[in-house]
Design a protein around this motif. Structure first.
Motif, mmCIF file in Angstrom:
data_model
loop_
_atom_site.group_PDB
_atom_site.id
_atom_site.type_symbol
_atom_site.label_atom_id
_atom_site.label_comp_id
_atom_site.label_asym_id
_atom_site.label_seq_id
_atom_site.Cartn_x
_atom_site.Cartn_y
_atom_site.Cartn_z
ATOM 1 N N TYR A 30 66.428 28.789 25.529
ATOM 2 C CA TYR A 30 66.382 30.166 25.040
ATOM 3 C C TYR A 30 66.287 30.145 23.520
ATOM 4 C CZ TYR A 30 68.110 30.908 29.769
ATOM 5 O OH TYR A 30 68.262 30.896 31.129
ATOM 6 N N ASN A 76 66.195 39.150 25.035
ATOM 7 C CA ASN A 76 65.470 38.640 26.199
ATOM 8 C C ASN A 76 64.831 39.812 26.941
ATOM 9 O OD1 ASN A 76 64.548 37.242 28.444
ATOM 10 N ND2 ASN A 76 66.411 36.017 28.636
ATOM 11 N N TYR A 122 63.605 39.214 29.942
ATOM 12 C CA TYR A 122 63.844 38.800 31.328
ATOM 13 C C TYR A 122 62.546 38.798 32.137
ATOM 14 C CZ TYR A 122 68.456 40.157 29.649
ATOM 15 O OH TYR A 122 69.590 40.290 28.894
ATOM 16 N N HIS A 149 71.088 35.663 31.033
ATOM 17 C CA HIS A 149 69.836 35.634 31.792
ATOM 18 C C HIS A 149 70.105 35.703 33.288
ATOM 19 C CE1 HIS A 149 65.878 33.340 32.770
ATOM 20 N NE2 HIS A 149 65.704 34.628 32.814
ATOM 21 N N HIS A 156 71.696 39.080 34.585
ATOM 22 C CA HIS A 156 70.716 40.162 34.698
ATOM 23 C C HIS A 156 69.957 40.078 36.015
ATOM 24 C CE1 HIS A 156 67.422 42.906 33.571
ATOM 25 N NE2 HIS A 156 66.641 42.009 34.163
ATOM 26 N N PHE A 157 69.491 38.880 36.362
ATOM 27 C CA PHE A 157 68.691 38.750 37.581
ATOM 28 C C PHE A 157 69.539 38.897 38.836
ATOM 29 C CE2 PHE A 157 65.357 37.223 34.833
ATOM 30 C CZ PHE A 157 64.209 37.605 35.500
ATOM 31 N N GLU A 184 70.495 49.011 31.691
ATOM 32 C CA GLU A 184 69.988 47.795 31.054
ATOM 33 C C GLU A 184 69.203 48.138 29.792
ATOM 34 O OE1 GLU A 184 70.100 44.500 31.416
ATOM 35 O OE2 GLU A 184 71.559 44.532 33.046
#
Length: 518
Positions: A34, A39, A41, A113, A116-117, A137
């Protein structure tokens, strides 16, 4: 006779792969580097994580999003939200810039990261959840973008890495439209001015169009470079919305995974009010609950437990689910098993000892883990109920008193209950009515808490002994009690020591295990 298919060109046969070999073929995973703090994403994570990390990281991010949503419920402006969220982000989801030279940069960004997913999976099932997740978000991204004001070089490098298709207005067009740009955007336009302009489709910047901070011409919006954040945020939202739609189409495949589907389902339910466990070991040592002083401690109870306590004192009885909810709450206060049995025996003053022992004593011991198997095998019993559980469980029936009063009472009865508890401020009552009408029950409870403890909260804020991270949104009845007790006993040395520990290390919060159902 010649068959016609002999004249067709030879078709290359597709290689057949054994389904078992394809299913169990080793997957190729890799860790990502990163380079930037921010980000978009765009690329899903590909490295391995444990189920514990999967759940813990999602819970942490859900906590942050919940606090952000609470800021909108309380009508905080951008500056107030930034001030409130900065310590909470530092506590739960820190992200430091490259210039900080922190040794945890990659670990922090990896956690951000993945979390978030994970939540993207959990909140893609319905259109309502997708809209809500996208909105929060976007708020989080905007907040972090503003926090990068001191690192504009790093932020510019991040933006350049995204390769946006923005057209920069050349000097000739700027000169032609100078007066119009000045009038439309409020810029002091001069030839050779350092500030430039982007030219984008007006549909990409609805916020700027609405606030008249750009110029519209032939379907294009002329945006000053100082308004770059709006362009970046709008692009972030558009990409996230497309990604959420794609994730929704792939969800049926995820549902086949028995390990992940229960976690994802629980996370989506927690969006109503994030669940939080409670660690009674963090209670101040000056607190010594006994059967004799529960009436005195009841002045610190949240409305749900205060209602149960009042009903118990009035009727000398509570039905099963009310007893269960109240027993676990008292257990969370640090009340010992023996003292809890004594408390209930004295409270059920209209029945005989024999009836109490036969019909009620076993359930109290079971809640403490003194008897029973399965979930109680290790002798820990069951956890006190969180707000999330009280809000989502079935509504109480006739004669029952359990649950969250902000949800179970009609508005008029709820206002009467608040008035009986000394809450008569018209502005507070109006806010509670609005929160209940929009099913923001835990927000209504926090509103009442802040009103009751407004003097103490102002005191700890003015002295700097507590910050936003120590006064974050209450999500558990026992946390309500603990914070109320500590605020009302600020002069006690034990309370001051616990406040210091609270500031140095966050209280553990996690989703309650499904095994904690009784």
């Amino acid at each position: 006779m010649i068959r016609s298919d002999y004249n067709r060109p030879e078709i290359k046969k597709r290689a057949t792969v054994d389904p078992k070999k394809r299913q169990f073929a080793p997957a190729l995973f890799q860790n990502q580097e990163y380079a930037h703090r921010l980000n978009f994403y765009g690329l899903p994570p590909t490295a391995n994580v444990t189920l514990e990390e999967f759940e813990e990281w999602a819970i942490t991010r859900l906590k942050v999003l919940s606090e952000l949503e609470t800021c909108t419920f309380r009508n905080k402006n951008a500056e107030e939200t930034l001030a409130y969220m900065t310590p909470i982000l530092e506590k739960h989801l820190p992200l430091h810039s490259n210039s900080s030279r922190s040794s945890q940069l990659q670990a922090e960004r990896r956690r951000d990261h993945y979390s978030h997913f994970i939540l993207r999976l959990a909140f893609s099932s319905t259109e309502d959840l997708r809209r809500r997740f996208s909105r929060l978000e976007t708020m989080l991204f905007r907040l972090r973008y503003r926090q990068d004001d001191d690192n504009r070089r790093e932020r510019s490098e991040f933006i350049n890495s995204l390769d946006f298709s923005w057209e920069i207005v050349d000097d000739k067009e700027r000169a032609e439209l100078g007066e119009q740009l000045k009038a439309a955007t409020g810029s002091v336009f001069k030839k050779g001015d350092e500030e430039g302009y982007f030219k984008v489709d007006f549909e990409k910047v609805p916020e700027l169009v609405e606030q008249r901070r750009c110029m519209l011409r032939r379907g294009m919006a002329y945006v000053p470079m100082r308004e770059q954040m709006s362009l970046v945020v709008a692009e972030y939202t558009a990409r996230l919305d497309r990604a959420l739609d794609m994730t929704a189409r792939e969800l049926p495949r995820i549902d086949e995974d028995d390990r992940l589907s229960p976690i994802l389902a629980h996370l989506s339910h927690s969006f109503t009010a994030p669940s939080a466990s409670y660690d009674e070991s963090n209670l101040p040592s000056s607190l010594h609950p006994t059967a004799a002083n529960i009436d005195q401690l009841a002045t610190h109870f949240p409305l749900c437990m205060s209602h149960l306590h009042t009903t118990l004192r009035t009727n000398a009885h509570l039905k099963h689910y009310g007893r269960l909810q109240y027993t676990l709450f008292l257990k969370g206060l640090g009340l010992s098993l023996d003292e809890c049995v004594l408390f209930w025996r004295r409270s059920f003053r209209l029945m005989t000892d024999d009836k109490f022992t036969k019909e009620y004593k076993y359930n109290i011991r079971h809640a403490y883990g003194d008897v029973g198997g399965d979930a109680n095998r290790r002798g820990r019993g069951y956890s006190p109920y969180s707000c999330q559980k009280l809000i989502t469980e079935p509504l109480p029936g006739a004669g029952q008193s359990h649950g969250c009063p902000y949800r179970t009472f009609n508005v008029e009865n709820l206002v009467s209950l608040l008035n009986a508890g000394g809450i008569s401020d018209k502005e507070v009552v109006r806010g509670v009515r609005e929160d209940v009408g929009k099913m923001r029950y835990h927000v209504a409870c926090n509103r009442v808490f802040e009103h009751v403890h407004r003097k103490e909260i102002k005191d700890v804020k003015d002295k700097g002994t507590w910050g936003a991270a120590e006064l974050d949104t209450l999500l558990h009845p026992n946390t309500y009690f603990k914070r109320s007790f500590m605020l009302k006993h600020l002069g006690d040395e034990d309370v001051q020591a616990e406040m210091k520990r609270e500031k140095e290390g966050p209280m553990k919060r996690e989703i309650e295990s499904n095994g904690n159902e009784w």
